[in-house]
Design an enzyme around this catalytic site. Structure first.
Site, PDB file in Angstrom:
ATOM      1  N   THR A  11       0.827  -1.209   0.000  1.00  0.00           N
ATOM      2  CA  THR A  11       0.000   0.000   0.000  1.00  0.00           C
ATOM      3  C   THR A  11       0.865   1.265   0.000  1.00  0.00           C
ATOM      4  OG1 THR A  11      -1.632  -1.234   1.255  1.00  0.00           O
ATOM      5  CG2 THR A  11      -1.881   1.151   1.236  1.00  0.00           C
ATOM      6  N   LYS A 100       6.939   2.001  11.787  1.00  0.00           N
ATOM      7  CA  LYS A 100       6.951   2.386  13.211  1.00  0.00           C
ATOM      8  C   LYS A 100       7.500   1.296  14.119  1.00  0.00           C
ATOM      9  CE  LYS A 100       2.462   1.031  12.193  1.00  0.00           C
ATOM     10  NZ  LYS A 100       1.205   1.375  11.611  1.00  0.00           N
ATOM     11  N   GLY A 129       0.866   9.287  10.165  1.00  0.00           N
ATOM     12  CA  GLY A 129       0.745   9.220   8.692  1.00  0.00           C
ATOM     13  C   GLY A 129       1.249  10.472   8.009  1.00  0.00           C
ATOM     14  N   GLY A 182     -12.293  -2.074   5.088  1.00  0.00           N
ATOM     15  CA  GLY A 182     -10.845  -1.956   4.873  1.00  0.00           C
ATOM     16  C   GLY A 182     -10.177  -0.939   5.791  1.00  0.00           C
ATOM     17  N   LYS A 200       4.129   4.443  18.608  1.00  0.00           N
ATOM     18  CA  LYS A 200       4.173   5.824  18.103  1.00  0.00           C
ATOM     19  C   LYS A 200       4.463   6.814  19.223  1.00  0.00           C
ATOM     20  CE  LYS A 200       1.107   4.782  14.194  1.00  0.00           C
ATOM     21  NZ  LYS A 200      -0.295   4.679  13.797  1.00  0.00           N
TER      22      LYS A 200
HETATM   23  N1  HSE Z   1      -3.076   0.773  11.655  1.00  0.00           N
HETATM   24  C1  HSE Z   1      -2.643   2.131  11.737  1.00  0.00           C
HETATM   25  C2  HSE Z   1      -3.839   3.002  12.162  1.00  0.00           C
HETATM   26  C3  HSE Z   1      -2.095   2.574  10.403  1.00  0.00           C
HETATM   27  O1  HSE Z   1      -4.970   2.506  12.202  1.00  0.00           O
HETATM   28  O2  HSE Z   1      -3.649   4.169  12.483  1.00  0.00           O
HETATM   29  C4  HSE Z   1      -1.245   3.799  10.455  1.00  0.00           C
HETATM   30  O3  HSE Z   1      -0.079   3.649  11.215  1.00  0.00           O
END
Ligand code: HSE
Length: 405
Positions: A11, A100, A129, A182, A200
């Site tokens: 992705t 991460k 992000g 999704g 994070k």
């Molecule tokens: N799985 C993570 C989220 C993706 O839902 O924020 C981004 O790091």
């Protein structure tokens, strides 16, 4: 021309290729040179996709090509990403990543290698992000001593909690729907148990406070125990429940924690809904600042990765100093951290209030008309250990959520 290689055509990797192709001219202008994708590494083939022209299956092709100066690692996971990144940095190639897990686990070591080689290991996309937060922490906020970082750092859980609040649905039903759309992974454990937000906040805290925060030391609770009934109370009170990842300076110490927290409308994170992320920062001279935006997804994440590529291109043979030393930041024991506690209790308010007040002193009481034979109370600010000691003496606790208001 600056030759780059992209490790992983999933992705984010395909997003990186798309961003570079879409904004080619402006990216080159900002980088001061032409950025060219010489290789994309993936084990799979992609018949009919233009990426086939640059697709390779063997990392050795990339590491042994002296023309490749920047490597984009968007494979995710620890291995082989760690080995590839370490070898790339040791070979004098800059690395940009959204990984991460890898930054939280090996960031200190990889940053030291980059520094010793006078190159860069950049990871803007690893937290929030597409939201700029790593670079602000490392440059715009350097005049401050930061004493708090609190974020909604996981889009999946924020989507689930927002949907539970708007539809009154149960956690399990919303999770299923999020997976169908999704938004949530088929294995959602890292998101719903808070592990993703934990990594994070460890990364952001290491940069904010300058010493290494080990993610394994961060107290972490997810959202799996939040029920539709908890949300009903939050709604009646005009509050919302968010999965907050927090680190804070208290006196001379720091604590870090990921857990669901009930917040009210005065909190700047109150209106952050759906898959959006936001990070609130408090600095001793700045005061408050908040960064908000798309915290996940193909193009937002790729946007942050490509911005790192541009930064690497502008600093090809010069290390951008990062305020993240290998010295470990010792965190306070979570038992000493103070909070207010929202507690749902079975039984009748008139019969049990005396018992509650004998233990917790004056509390704020909340009832929800549709929920019979239970009520809730909110304590004053007390330490976690104090809460636990008192709660052990109280039968029939249905749920507990920390409250910040
Ligand atoms: N799985 C993570 C989220 C993706 O839902 O924020 C981004 O790091």
């Amino acid at each position: 021309m600056i030759q780059i290689a992209v490790l992983g055509y999933g992705t984010v990797g395909s997003g990186v290729v798309e961003v570079i192709n879409t904004n080619h001219a402006s990216i080159n202008k900002k980088a001061g040179d032409e950025i060219n994708i010489k290789y994309v590494l993936d084990l799979r083939d992609f018949p009919g996709d233009p990426v086939e022209e640059v697709l390779v299956h063997d990392f050795e092709t990339i590491i042994n090509d002296p023309e490749v100066q920047i490597i984009v690692e968007v494979m995710g996971g620890l291995e082989p990403a760690y080995t590839f990144t370490k070898r790339a940095l040791e070979a004098g190639k800059c690395v940009c990543t959204s990984n991460k897990e890898l930054v939280a686990r090996h960031g200190t070591e990889l940053l030291e290698i980059a520094k010793s080689k006078d190159i860069n290991y950049l990871f803007e996309a690893s937290c929030g992000g597409g939201i700029p937060i790593i670079r602000p922490l490392n440059s715009s906020l350097t005049a401050d001593e930061i004493d708090e970082v609190t974020g909604i750092l996981n889009g999946t859980t924020n989507y689930i909690l927002s949907k539970m609040a708007s539809d009154g649905s149960d956690f399990a039903d919303v999770l299923k729907e999020a997976q169908r759309l999704g938004y949530a992974e088929r294995n959602p454990e890292a998101d719903v148990e808070g592990y993703d937000a934990c990594r994070k906040i460890a990364i952001l805290s290491s940069l904010a406070y300058g010493n290494h925060v080990n993610y394994e030391d961060v107290y972490t609770e997810g959202i799996t125990k939040i029920t539709a009934e908890d949300i009903k109370y939050a709604t009646v009170m005009g509050t919302s429940i968010k999965l907050l990842a927090t680190s804070r300076k208290v006196g001379d110490g720091f604590y870090a924690m990921v857990s669901p927290v009930m917040i009210d409308q005065n909190n700047p994170l109150f209106s952050v809904n759906g898959v959006f992320n936001a990070i609130f920062i408090h600095g001793n001279v700045l005061g408050d600042a908040m960064f908000y935006g798309s915290g996940a997804g193909k193009l937002p994440t790729a946007s942050a990765v490509v911005a790192d590529v541009v930064d690497c291109a502008k600093h090809l043979h010069r290390n951008i100093m990062m305020n993240w030393s290998s010295k470990k930041l010792e965190l306070m024991k979570i038992d000493d951290v103070k909070s207010r506690f929202f507690v749902r209790l079975g039984g009748s308010l008139s019969e049990r209030l005396e018992e509650v007040e004998a233990l917790f002193g004056k509390v704020n009481v909340v009832t929800v008309p549709s929920l019979k034979d239970e009520f809730a109370f909110i304590t004053e600010e007390i330490a976690e250990h104090e809460y636990k000691e008192k709660a052990e003496k109280l039968d029939g606790i249905l749920s507990m959520i920390r409250a910040r208001f």
